[in-house]
Design a protein around this motif. Structure first.
Motif, short mmCIF file in Angstrom:
data_model
loop_
_atom_site.label_atom_id
_atom_site.label_comp_id
_atom_site.label_asym_id
_atom_site.label_seq_id
_atom_site.Cartn_x
_atom_site.Cartn_y
_atom_site.Cartn_z
N LYS A 200 0.86 -1.18 0.00
CA LYS A 200 0.00 0.00 0.00
C LYS A 200 0.90 1.23 0.00
O LYS A 200 1.88 1.29 0.75
CB LYS A 200 -0.89 0.01 1.24
N MET B 1 -2.35 12.97 -9.16
CA MET B 1 -2.39 11.69 -9.91
C MET B 1 -1.89 11.91 -11.34
O MET B 1 -2.33 12.83 -12.02
CB MET B 1 -3.84 11.18 -9.91
N GLN B 12 -5.88 7.84 -16.15
CA GLN B 12 -5.17 8.08 -14.90
C GLN B 12 -4.37 6.85 -14.52
O GLN B 12 -4.85 5.72 -14.63
CB GLN B 12 -6.19 8.37 -13.79
N VAL B 13 -3.13 7.10 -14.09
CA VAL B 13 -2.28 5.98 -13.65
C VAL B 13 -1.62 6.36 -12.32
O VAL B 13 -1.50 7.53 -12.00
CB VAL B 13 -1.16 5.65 -14.68
N ASN B 14 -1.21 5.35 -11.56
CA ASN B 14 -0.48 5.63 -10.32
C ASN B 14 1.03 5.63 -10.59
O ASN B 14 1.47 5.51 -11.74
CB ASN B 14 -0.88 4.64 -9.20
N THR B 20 -5.78 3.60 -12.55
CA THR B 20 -6.48 3.69 -11.26
C THR B 20 -8.00 3.67 -11.45
O THR B 20 -8.73 3.55 -10.48
CB THR B 20 -6.07 4.98 -10.50
N ASN B 21 -8.46 3.81 -12.67
CA ASN B 21 -9.90 3.72 -12.92
C ASN B 21 -10.13 2.65 -13.98
O ASN B 21 -9.92 2.88 -15.18
CB ASN B 21 -10.42 5.09 -13.37
N LYS B 63 -10.50 -4.91 -8.54
CA LYS B 63 -9.20 -5.53 -8.27
C LYS B 63 -9.02 -6.75 -9.15
O LYS B 63 -9.97 -7.42 -9.52
CB LYS B 63 -9.10 -5.95 -6.80
N LYS B 95 -1.87 -5.11 -14.80
CA LYS B 95 -1.50 -3.88 -15.49
C LYS B 95 -2.09 -3.83 -16.90
O LYS B 95 -2.68 -2.84 -17.31
CB LYS B 95 0.02 -3.74 -15.55
N GLY B 100 -6.23 -2.89 -10.63
CA GLY B 100 -5.33 -2.58 -9.53
C GLY B 100 -4.31 -3.68 -9.30
O GLY B 100 -4.58 -4.85 -9.55
N LYS B 101 -3.16 -3.29 -8.80
CA LYS B 101 -2.09 -4.25 -8.48
C LYS B 101 -2.53 -5.16 -7.34
O LYS B 101 -3.19 -4.70 -6.42
CB LYS B 101 -0.86 -3.43 -8.07
#
Lengths: 411, 106
Positions: A200, B1, B12-14, B20-21, B63, B95, B100-101
């Motif tokens: 996290k 972001m 959008q990416v982290n 992220t969406n 997820k 990915k 999500g990871k």
């Protein structure tokens, strides 16, 4: 008479009957709980046994002592659940138990036999687990005279019970070997299928270097395919090898086989239920709580505790013919032992990842979140008493079931 | 972001490049995302996994499913998954599928 049947008298099942007995009219509701084992284990205590901090007596009590008057306890394995007939068949005398509502709280356990090489001739010789009482005690004996070498902790696959326990084990091991005066002769390695020890973002930022400071190496994205017990190495699916002198494994966790036999489970024998109400989407009178539930929470006692608090209130509504409210938010609250008499605390839910700050607790706290403190260690040590004397008996604790943002810092 | 343009669309990416969406993902993005992971071409076997993950994710809060859920759901073995998505299929599939990871609790 209506019948509420609870399968499993572990943490979740015991709390369910203790919470619901006073809420349900004894003239209208019969409550029965079924389990096949007499002994209740305080599973969080297993972590301390290998290091001689707890003994067996600290973590065992009879299950019967926690079942309240007015609840029938039947000791028997369960053969099968027949949801179409609203009944279960016990192994004992082939007896049938009918139910109006069923709560499945049969937990999860480790399956070392699922990984080739693990539970063979080196089991409890150079390969140990600490998620069973037998494993924890055997490992304690081994560590008392171990002269050092490469100690590898390997998580076979997620989800596992108490996901932070492997990290705690390593940090306690670091402390233990320091105390033994052999830390310089011990290598500590954490082989995890995840991308790192912390995944996290905020926890990684705050705790990212704690393992480096303690000299614990991480082997990330390591999905073990087999163990070679003679060559003493783990082999991953992508053909990486990690050698060890002492392997502490966290084997594959699965729900009870009863779930599979009854056709109620997912690929790991967990019961799919609504993550806010624990109601089965398929059967309107079946719930699953605790580790048995196929919900995206941590499999942990604190989660079971908060879940049961939410469930008990909701169940009262439900039997009155009202809709269940989506009250459970995925709340978990876990002390993490970090060694040298210190600990961390994390508090989070489905939406909010572990954040730094202070966790308020009237009269005792605050505890520091995502930051080491001695207070957190004492919180964890105190918790055993709370578990046996308050939590299991379903008595109120000043811990809100739903996560609160008070004291937490958003950056 | 942070944002990133994939297959002509801004998403959008982290920090690690995971979208992220999940709703922003389209099938056209998968080949480009796969190339970033060292996979030159997506075969029908790759797509079987990606489609399964997208479908499962709708029940998993966006997820990615676990490797075991993928192997059980698609009939593709863990060993084959490692051949299709070398070095960390769980992360790579997530990915490429815009999910999500896989995460622990901390």
């Amino acid at each position: 008479m209506k019948q509420l049947l609870v399968l499993g008298a572990g943490t979740a099942g015991t709390m369910v009957v203790n919470k619901l007995r006073p809420l349900l009219d004894a003239d209208e509701w019969k409550i029965t709980i079924v389990d096949q084992h007499e002994t209740h284990y305080y599973q969080p205590g297993f972590l301390f046994i290998p290091f001689g901090m707890y003994s067996k007596n600290d973590v065992v009590k009879p299950k019967r002592d926690f079942i309240p008057p007015g609840v029938e306890l039947i000791m028997s394995p369960v053969e099968v659940i027949e949801p179409e007939h609203n009944r279960v068949r016990l192994v004992k005398e082939g007896r049938y138990l009918n139910y109006d509502f069923l709560v499945i709280a049969t937990g999860a356990r480790t399956h070392p036999e699922q990984t080739p090489g693990l539970q063979e001739h080196e089991w409890n010789r150079s390969i140990y687990d600490f998620y069973t009482i037998e494993g924890a005690l055997a490992l304690a004996r081994h560590l008392r005279t171990w002269q050092g070498g490469r100690l590898v902790v390997n998580v076979v696959e997620n989800p596992i019970k108490c996901p932070v326990a492997p990290l705690e084990f390593l940090m306690l091991a670091d402390w233990f070997f320091h105390e033994q005066g052999i830390r310089d002769r011990v290598e500590l390695i954490y082989a995890t299928p995840l991308s790192g020890a912390f995944t996290k973002p905020i926890a990684s930022k705050h705790l990212g270097d704690i393992l480096v400071q303690k000299g614990i190496q991480v082997e990330p994205e390591f999905l073990v395919m087999e163990v070679d017990p003679d060559a003493k190495k783990l082999v991953s699916y992508d053909e990486r090898e990690v050698g060890y002198d002492l392997l502490v494994t966290v084997p594959l966790n699965m729900g009870d086989e009863l779930i599979a036999r009854s056709g109620l489970g997912d690929e790991l024998n967990y019961v799919p239920v609504n993550k806010h109400t624990f109601l089965s989407p398929k059967y309107a009178n079946i719930f699953a709580l605790g580790d048995a539930a196929g919900v995206p929470t941590s499999k942990a006692g604190s989660v079971a505790h908060f879940a049961v608090d939410c469930f008990a209130e909701n169940f009262e509504r439900y039997i009155d013919g009202l809709e269940m409210l989506p009250t459970f938010d995925g709340h978990a609250n876990c002390f993490i032992e970090s060694g040298f008499g210190k600990g961390l605390l994390i508090d989070f839910n489905y939406e909010v990842e572990p954040l730094p700050g202070r966790y308020p607790l009237p009269g005792v706290g605050p505890f520091t979140l995502l930051q080491e403190s001695e207070m957190n260690h004492w919180g964890k040590m105190m918790f055993r008493w709370m578990y046996w004397n308050i939590l299991l008996k379903g008595q109120p604790l000043p811990l809100p079931a739903r996560m609160s943002m008070s004291g937490k810092w958003r950056q | 972001m942070a944002t990133r343009t994939i297959a002509g669309k801004t998403v959008q990416v982290n920090d690690e490049g995971f979208m992220t969406n999940a709703a922003e993902w389209t099938r056209e993005m998968a080949p480009e995302l796969a190339q970033g992971e060292g996979i030159a071409e997506l075969t029908p076997a790759h797509w079987k996994v990606i489609d399964f993950c997208r479908e499962s994710a709708s029940n998993l809060d966006g997820k990615s499913p676990t490797l075991r859920q993928i192997t059980t759901g698609t009939g593709i073995s863990t060993k084959e998954l490692f051949a299709l998505f070398p070095k960390g299929p769980a992360k790579k599939v997530a990915k490429i599928s815009g999910l999500g990871k896989p995460e622990g609790c901390v």
